[in-house]
Design a protein around this motif. Structure first.
Motif, short mmCIF file in Angstrom:
data_model
loop_
_atom_site.label_atom_id
_atom_site.label_comp_id
_atom_site.label_asym_id
_atom_site.label_seq_id
_atom_site.Cartn_x
_atom_site.Cartn_y
_atom_site.Cartn_z
N PRO A 189 6.28 -6.61 10.12
CA PRO A 189 5.08 -6.70 10.50
C PRO A 189 4.14 -6.33 9.06
CG PRO A 189 5.68 -5.05 11.81
CD PRO A 189 6.91 -5.78 11.01
N GLU A 190 4.65 -5.45 8.09
CA GLU A 190 3.86 -4.84 7.20
C GLU A 190 3.63 -6.30 6.21
OE1 GLU A 190 2.70 -2.05 6.53
OE2 GLU A 190 3.50 -1.20 8.40
N ALA A 200 -0.21 -12.48 4.83
CA ALA A 200 -1.57 -13.27 5.59
C ALA A 200 -2.75 -12.97 4.67
CB ALA A 200 -1.68 -12.68 6.92
N ARG A 201 -3.04 -11.61 4.08
CA ARG A 201 -3.96 -11.35 3.30
C ARG A 201 -3.99 -12.26 1.79
NH1 ARG A 201 -3.49 -5.85 2.54
NH2 ARG A 201 -2.12 -6.43 0.56
N PRO A 231 10.02 -11.89 6.00
CA PRO A 231 11.37 -11.42 6.05
C PRO A 231 11.52 -11.11 7.60
CG PRO A 231 10.43 -10.19 4.38
CD PRO A 231 9.42 -11.35 4.94
N TYR A 232 12.76 -11.56 8.10
CA TYR A 232 13.05 -11.49 9.39
C TYR A 232 13.88 -10.25 9.63
CZ TYR A 232 13.11 -12.83 14.31
OH TYR A 232 12.71 -12.76 15.84
N THR A 233 13.59 -9.10 10.43
CA THR A 233 14.52 -8.07 10.65
C THR A 233 15.27 -8.26 11.91
OG1 THR A 233 13.12 -6.57 11.53
CG2 THR A 233 12.80 -6.91 9.39
N PRO A 234 16.36 -7.40 12.36
CA PRO A 234 16.62 -7.50 13.84
C PRO A 234 15.80 -7.07 14.81
CG PRO A 234 18.44 -6.20 12.11
CD PRO A 234 17.03 -6.40 11.41
N HIS A 242 2.68 -6.89 18.85
CA HIS A 242 1.30 -6.29 18.69
C HIS A 242 0.73 -6.29 17.30
CE1 HIS A 242 -2.12 -3.98 19.93
NE2 HIS A 242 -1.86 -2.84 19.07
N ARG A 243 1.50 -5.74 16.62
CA ARG A 243 1.08 -5.40 15.15
C ARG A 243 0.94 -7.11 14.42
NH1 ARG A 243 4.99 -1.23 12.28
NH2 ARG A 243 3.64 -1.61 10.70
N LEU A 244 1.87 -7.93 14.70
CA LEU A 244 1.54 -9.36 14.22
C LEU A 244 0.22 -9.79 14.56
CD1 LEU A 244 5.15 -10.94 14.93
CD2 LEU A 244 4.16 -10.13 12.72
#
Lengths: 458, 458
Positions: free
Chosen positions: B224-225, B231-232, B216-219, B259-261
């Motif tokens: 990242p969560e 990914a897991r 999901p893409y946010t503004p 950074h979180r990505l």
């Protein structure tokens, strides 16, 4: 040297000498113009050039600053790779990255000065004066309508009558074959290739993760009996070949062979891709699979890279109408369309004003003469042609005394000569003592090297 | 009209009127020259043009003949396909094949007159006067050294210091992504895409036969969560995204999100392709995945199609040195190299003389103004921006009253307007009432159509 050049040089000098430091602000345009006694527009131009070359940076609203400590940008020019295995990509990479001092009798193209210099520049100038859309817009999905009409006319003269909308322009002949493979093949499928065949066909099949089965190639074309047996045995999805001036042999299959191939392809439901990239080297057109078949199970692919320009790159695919639709989708998905429109405009320009036709006629004569000259010199060294090509720049030859072509190619590379040894063309590695020579890339120094090397004891 | 033009016209007329029949021999050059009172070279030129356009054929040694009954070559121009499902290829094909009368607020590029006309022509003229090699030879495998040096300098200003030999030029931004996918993916692998994302990413993934899982893409960028969870859970090989001026939303992820990505990508061994095609629209550079990561697991891809020319097509890949080597092999196998050298010379010319930099600065201001104008008009219709982009030409907007964007796009196509409805961008089809508007392709007639249509009862 213009005033702008002087200003650019002056700033460069002051940065190099440390008078101007990284991060330091440059004088404003107005102040610098007064100081240097030039117009503000000259300073603007100089600063723009310095920004473009990375010496300074602009911060909107704040001015110009000396760029940070720069990385050394001495480009590591690619060098001959002596260690790389002599695989199907070996010749391509050595030839493409060779420097100007390297001789390339192994490469698959003509020297620059064999190409139609003036005609290309004239076409380029016309495009530079033409409509803006051609310079900046994407093409329509099939590519230039004018070029496709020209191609359809040319096909018609060769006995293949199709509408221009059954032609899809591609980025190159290779990309055209690749696109067709994406359409027809799945990983694990089987593909028939000639043995020997153009080495990049093998590299391409690896990229598609398919199994290759090879058809023995004879001086009158692929062996049709074997073709039929292999088609029955392996159920290949595709057979990929050149049917005139075959690469690397230079042979042109007889009409009877083509007919029998088509019968076997129909019997075992094999699609054929006929890569006709050397078509225009033929002194007189011979029958083609595409024309015999009427583009039912044959897909015709070609390009202008060999006869016109490998820089103005552009290829094409002619196929069934429903296949063209599917290929368009694939080309949009994988490249958002085909070749650069300005490139197809340049190519179309050279074709339409008649200069391509003239160039090709002259080229054929010049090539025939050069094949004869080089052939005679090779013959004197005991290097014998496997067949006499009807056209083109390649001679496929057997080396004397069972010499190993790969060893010869490795030795040549150390002396600045890129050769194309037989086994890179042979899926079965069955051509250890054969070599493909490009007669247009063999100056005296190469012939001397060969003579010396072949007369030395092994 | 020159004498040659007159001769060409005269022969055409005589063929059309039946005075000259198919297969009939034309007068010899010498005879025709005398009859028409022109020089032989004028006749040769006229005959060459007639051969090129297919009206006559030459038989070497025998003369010129009228060509056979010609096929009708009225080109079937592609027309809007009203029946085609509104899938991820729908917008591309409708936009690329639209005629000049069609408005294209759904397309992903600027109108021709927003592009740097004079700078391109100047560069083209320089190339037309330049060395012959650039006009006819293949490029070295990595593509133009000068353009790669320019790109490396630009990257350095953005905090990414790499040698130019870690850059590979590609035919287009799309082909760059495709090549990376060929390198990294196998059929059946899983790929992460943003939801919504550029529709052609979905088409490309279909071509690679991989499974798509969407983030999901946010503004403020991809969630990242969710990215880490997906990914897991799915062990994707690849995450493909734009990290500045995201397509279609126009959003730019925050540094914290990037950074979180990267942390999650490292934890679950995901390679990231950052398609930075809109980079030059940014008023000031923001952090990038490629720069943060130093090109370890991020591959940077871009092109000049959006800001300079989609006709002089050229893209690039910046990646790990060993990956570049493998990508070169793949590009040779599938396209025998990269973009047309004359195209990369043209692009490099515009970059090096400073005109690209100037053009881009002006473009940013003009785009900001146009986004504001169109945004205000859309707002008055109840069409609301999902976010305010920092740059570029796209506004990603929600339609009023739960209007269905696909229905609106179908209705628009009948009135000669190509729109880009939300669901073509959404792998989950979760954007039924969203629409991407290209503010540079929205003349008054389009805005009027929208106002009228949206104010009518459903």
């Amino acid at each position: 040297m213009t005033r702008t050049d002087e200003l650019v040089d002056d700033v460069r000098r002051r940065i190099a000498s440390g008078q101007l430091m990284a991060g330091e602000r440059l004088p404003s345009v107005r102040r610098h113009a007064i100081a240097m006694g030039v117009s503000p527009s000259t300073v603007v131009e100089a600063y723009d050039r310095l920004v473009a070359e990375g010496a300074i940076r602009s911060r909107p609203g704040s001015g110009f600053y000396v760029a940070g400590a720069s990385t050394p940008f001495a480009l590591q020019e690619p060098r001959p790779d002596f260690e790389r295995a002599v695989d199907p990509l070996w010749v391509s990479r050595q030839s493409l990255d060779a420097d100007a001092a390297t001789a390339r009798p192994g490469c698959g193209w003509l020297p620059a000065d064999w190409m139609p210099d003036e005609a290309l520049r004239r076409s380029l100038r016309r495009v530079a004066k033409g409509g803006l859309e051609g310079l900046v817009d994407y093409a329509m999905t099939r590519g230039s309508a004018a070029l496709r009409r020209t191609l359809a006319r040319q096909f018609s003269q060769e006995g293949l009558d199709i509408e221009p909308d059954r032609i899809l322009l591609a980025v190159s002949g290779t990309q055209a074959v690749d696109l067709v493979c994406r359409f027809l093949l799945q990983p694990g499928d089987t593909v028939l290739l000639d043995d020997p065949c153009y080495f990049n066909f093998q590299a391409l099949m690896r990229a598609h993760r398919v199994k290759v089965v090879s058809v023995p190639y004879t001086p009158s074309g692929p062996d049709p009996e074997r073709f039929a047996e292999l088609a029955r045995e392996h159920a290949p999805k595709l057979y990929l070949t050149n049917s005139a001036i075959h690469n690397p042999t230079g042979a042109t299959p007889s009409p009877a062979v083509l007919h029998r191939l088509l019968l076997a392809a129909a019997a075992y439901d094999v699609t054929i891709v006929e890569d006709d990239i050397f078509a225009d080297f033929e002194p007189e057109p011979t029958p083609r699979l595409a024309a015999l078949d009427g583009l039912e199970r044959v897909i015709r692919v070609g390009s202008f890279s060999k006869t016109l320009s490998a820089s103005a790159r552009c290829g094409y695919i002619a196929a069934r109408a429903d296949w063209i639709e599917a290929l368009i989708d694939l080309q949009v998905a994988t490249n958002f369309g085909g070749p650069s429109p300005l490139v197809t405009d340049i190519v179309q320009g050279v074709l339409a004003d008649g200069s391509y036709h003239k160039h090709v006629l002259a080229l054929r004569g010049r090539l025939a003469k050069r094949r004869k000259e080089v052939g005679a010199q090779l013959d004197a060294m005991g290097v014998r042609p496997w067949t006499q090509p009807r056209g083109g720049f390649s001679l496929w030859c057997r080396l004397p005394d069972g010499r190993d072509a790969t060893d010869l190619a490795k030795a040549a590379l150390r002396d600045g000569i890129v050769l194309a040894p037989g086994n890179v063309f042979s899926p079965s590695l069955g051509a250890p003592d054969l070599m493909r020579f490009n007669v247009t890339q063999m100056p005296a120094v190469v012939l001397d090297w060969l003579r010396r090397t072949l007369s030395a004891p092994i």
